[in-house]
Design a protein around this motif. Structure first.
Motif, PDB file in Angstrom:
ATOM      1  N   GLU A   1      -8.284  -9.833  15.172  1.00 22.96           N
ATOM      2  CA  GLU A   1      -6.864  -9.138  15.062  1.00 22.96           C
ATOM      3  C   GLU A   1      -6.816  -7.714  14.722  1.00 22.96           C
ATOM      4  O   GLU A   1      -7.886  -7.301  14.241  1.00 22.96           O
ATOM      5  CB  GLU A   1      -6.181  -9.989  13.938  1.00 22.96           C
ATOM      6  N   GLU A   2      -5.873  -7.175  14.694  1.00 24.59           N
ATOM      7  CA  GLU A   2      -5.584  -5.832  14.250  1.00 24.59           C
ATOM      8  C   GLU A   2      -5.526  -5.649  12.718  1.00 24.59           C
ATOM      9  O   GLU A   2      -5.749  -4.482  12.434  1.00 24.59           O
ATOM     10  CB  GLU A   2      -4.397  -5.076  15.028  1.00 24.59           C
ATOM     11  N   ARG A   3      -4.956  -6.795  11.964  1.00 27.81           N
ATOM     12  CA  ARG A   3      -4.817  -6.399  10.720  1.00 27.81           C
ATOM     13  C   ARG A   3      -6.348  -6.326  10.022  1.00 27.81           C
ATOM     14  O   ARG A   3      -7.201  -6.804  10.433  1.00 27.81           O
ATOM     15  CB  ARG A   3      -4.091  -7.526   9.908  1.00 27.81           C
ATOM     16  N   VAL A   4      -6.459  -5.440   9.048  1.00 25.40           N
ATOM     17  CA  VAL A   4      -7.648  -5.028   8.239  1.00 25.40           C
ATOM     18  C   VAL A   4      -7.845  -6.327   7.282  1.00 25.40           C
ATOM     19  O   VAL A   4      -7.108  -6.221   6.330  1.00 25.40           O
ATOM     20  CB  VAL A   4      -7.692  -3.623   7.799  1.00 25.40           C
ATOM     21  N   LEU A   5      -8.591  -6.942   7.454  1.00 29.91           N
ATOM     22  CA  LEU A   5      -8.917  -8.100   6.447  1.00 29.91           C
ATOM     23  C   LEU A   5      -9.735  -7.482   5.317  1.00 29.91           C
ATOM     24  O   LEU A   5     -10.516  -6.526   5.197  1.00 29.91           O
ATOM     25  CB  LEU A   5      -9.928  -9.203   6.960  1.00 29.91           C
ATOM     26  N   ASP A   6      -9.470  -8.318   3.946  1.00 34.03           N
ATOM     27  CA  ASP A   6      -9.988  -7.838   2.725  1.00 34.03           C
ATOM     28  C   ASP A   6     -11.234  -8.426   2.837  1.00 34.03           C
ATOM     29  O   ASP A   6     -11.308  -9.667   2.459  1.00 34.03           O
ATOM     30  CB  ASP A   6      -8.888  -8.348   1.533  1.00 34.03           C
ATOM     31  N   LEU A   7     -12.408  -7.552   2.844  1.00 30.64           N
ATOM     32  CA  LEU A   7     -13.883  -8.243   2.775  1.00 30.64           C
ATOM     33  C   LEU A   7     -14.023  -8.461   1.195  1.00 30.64           C
ATOM     34  O   LEU A   7     -14.756  -9.588   0.932  1.00 30.64           O
ATOM     35  CB  LEU A   7     -14.772  -7.084   3.108  1.00 30.64           C
ATOM     36  N   PRO A   8     -13.845  -7.691   0.164  1.00 30.34           N
ATOM     37  CA  PRO A   8     -13.868  -8.128  -1.130  1.00 30.34           C
ATOM     38  C   PRO A   8     -13.531  -9.285  -1.568  1.00 30.34           C
ATOM     39  O   PRO A   8     -14.031 -10.170  -2.617  1.00 30.34           O
ATOM     40  CB  PRO A   8     -13.598  -6.959  -2.285  1.00 30.34           C
ATOM     41  N   MET A   9     -12.289  -9.647  -0.970  1.00 23.26           N
ATOM     42  CA  MET A   9     -11.617 -10.782  -1.268  1.00 23.26           C
ATOM     43  C   MET A   9     -12.225 -12.158  -0.438  1.00 23.26           C
ATOM     44  O   MET A   9     -11.902 -13.097  -0.520  1.00 23.26           O
ATOM     45  CB  MET A   9     -10.020 -10.658  -1.171  1.00 23.26           C
ATOM     46  N   ARG A  10     -13.229 -11.746   0.201  1.00 24.13           N
ATOM     47  CA  ARG A  10     -13.853 -12.475   1.097  1.00 24.13           C
ATOM     48  C   ARG A  10     -12.968 -13.451   2.426  1.00 24.13           C
ATOM     49  O   ARG A  10     -12.998 -14.645   2.469  1.00 24.13           O
ATOM     50  CB  ARG A  10     -14.546 -13.795   0.530  1.00 24.13           C
ATOM     51  N   GLU A  11     -11.965 -12.582   2.723  1.00 23.33           N
ATOM     52  CA  GLU A  11     -11.233 -13.030   3.711  1.00 23.33           C
ATOM     53  C   GLU A  11     -12.081 -13.036   5.077  1.00 23.33           C
ATOM     54  O   GLU A  11     -11.801 -13.857   6.072  1.00 23.33           O
ATOM     55  CB  GLU A  11      -9.871 -11.911   4.078  1.00 23.33           C
ATOM     56  N   ALA A  12     -13.324 -12.313   5.101  1.00 22.59           N
ATOM     57  CA  ALA A  12     -14.340 -12.323   6.054  1.00 22.59           C
ATOM     58  C   ALA A  12     -15.476 -11.794   5.367  1.00 22.59           C
ATOM     59  O   ALA A  12     -15.541 -11.271   4.443  1.00 22.59           O
ATOM     60  CB  ALA A  12     -14.037 -11.465   7.265  1.00 22.59           C
ATOM     61  N   ASP A  13     -16.675 -12.014   5.905  1.00 22.50           N
ATOM     62  CA  ASP A  13     -17.943 -11.665   5.546  1.00 22.50           C
ATOM     63  C   ASP A  13     -18.356 -10.159   5.948  1.00 22.50           C
ATOM     64  O   ASP A  13     -19.067  -9.515   5.384  1.00 22.50           O
ATOM     65  CB  ASP A  13     -19.063 -12.730   5.936  1.00 22.50           C
TER      66      ASP A  13
END
Length: 302
Positions: A127-139
């Protein structure tokens, strides 16, 4: 506060139903209800508004849910690090990148990773949205610009240029432009100028898009652009890596291209020693090295 009660509260807040939360927790609806009432009494607040359609958090409930969400993320991180301390590479790895890069570059190559590590479970989030890595939306994330979030390990993977491509069939029917100015006589297929991942190519793309074209087609990701080009809709603005997977299109105006767009891999500092993350990073770098068109970066930064 009692950890069991907080765990039950978090499940109910997540689902919005005592019954469904009980199913997940293997508790009866009445047992879940008793634990929620006991938690409310201990805090002397109401945590949920109850109505026929389910449960809605009160303001105090929202505050507590925010806290338990952070706790849940930290526990997931701890679990991942504990599991990664064991031998072998296995388990779930959530990878996020743009729709275009994920479908056109990463997905066609991912089988090579599974051949090395058949027990991995890759959740590829495109997806084009930047996921929040520190919040573990992705690894792990692969992004078309350097991440700005703190506490991330960042590595520049390669450079990409935007170029012009078309099918031989389109060029036979409509003619092949020999100069940049002649593009005004062709339909241009591209992302719109306000698309998230245009980034460093925007000045080059703006000059192209502001020409007096008789017709244009804009889409919100490069996979859509490629599909339109393959069906002879027009001349497409695409990242140079597409030619590796789609040799049936040809480059138009070989001397013209965008400025360099850097591609970065990033992951939270706490996953620096994760075997799954290391395996994925090494796989991506190996795939880049196989392609002489791009050069893998040699170091990582925090």
């Amino acid at each position: 506060m009692d950890w069991d009660k907080l765990r039950i509260f978090h499940a109910v807040a997540d689902i919005g139903s005592l019954t469904h939360a009980g199913d997940i927790l293997h508790l009866s609806q009445s047992a879940v209800s008793r634990q929620i009432r006991a938690l409310e009494e201990s805090l002397n607040v109401t945590l949920f508004h109850r109505h026929a359609r389910g449960l809605i958090l009160t303001e105090q409930g929202e505050l507590l849910y925010d806290a338990t969400s952070h706790m849940s993320k930290r526990l997931e991180t701890a679990e991942a690090r504990i599991r990664d301390s064991e031998d072998g590479v296995f388990g779930e790895l959530r990878v996020t990148t743009t729709t275009g890069f994920g479908t056109l570059w990463l997905a066609p190559r991912i089988g090579n990773l599974y051949r090395q590590y058949p027990d991995l479970q890759i959740d590829l989030i495109l997806e084009e949205r930047v996921l929040d890595l520190p919040m573990r939306e992705a690894d792990v994330a692969i992004r078309m610009k350097e991440p700005s979030q703190a506490d991330l390990v960042r590595r520049r993977l390669m450079n990409v240029n935007m170029r012009l491509y078309a099918t031989p069939e389109y060029l036979r029917e409509h003619g092949e432009p020999k100069t940049f100015a002649e593009l005004k006589d062709h339909r241009i297929v591209s992302q719109s100028l306000n698309a998230r991942q245009v980034n460093e190519s925007v000045s080059w793309l703006r000059e192209l898009m502001e020409m007096d074209h008789p017709s244009q087609l804009t889409l919100n990701n490069y996979f859509g652009v490629l599909q339109a080009v393959l069906h002879h809709v027009g001349i497409g603005v695409l990242p140079d890596y597409v030619i590796d997977e789609v040799p049936e299109i040809v480059r138009v105006l070989p001397e013209d291209e965008s400025k360099v767009i850097p591609v970065f891999l990033a992951f939270p500092e706490e996953l620096r020693h994760s075997k799954r993350v290391q395996a994925f990073r090494d796989f991506v770098l190996d795939e880049i090295r196989k392609n002489k068109r791009h050069t893998a970066a040699s170091s990582e930064v925090i």
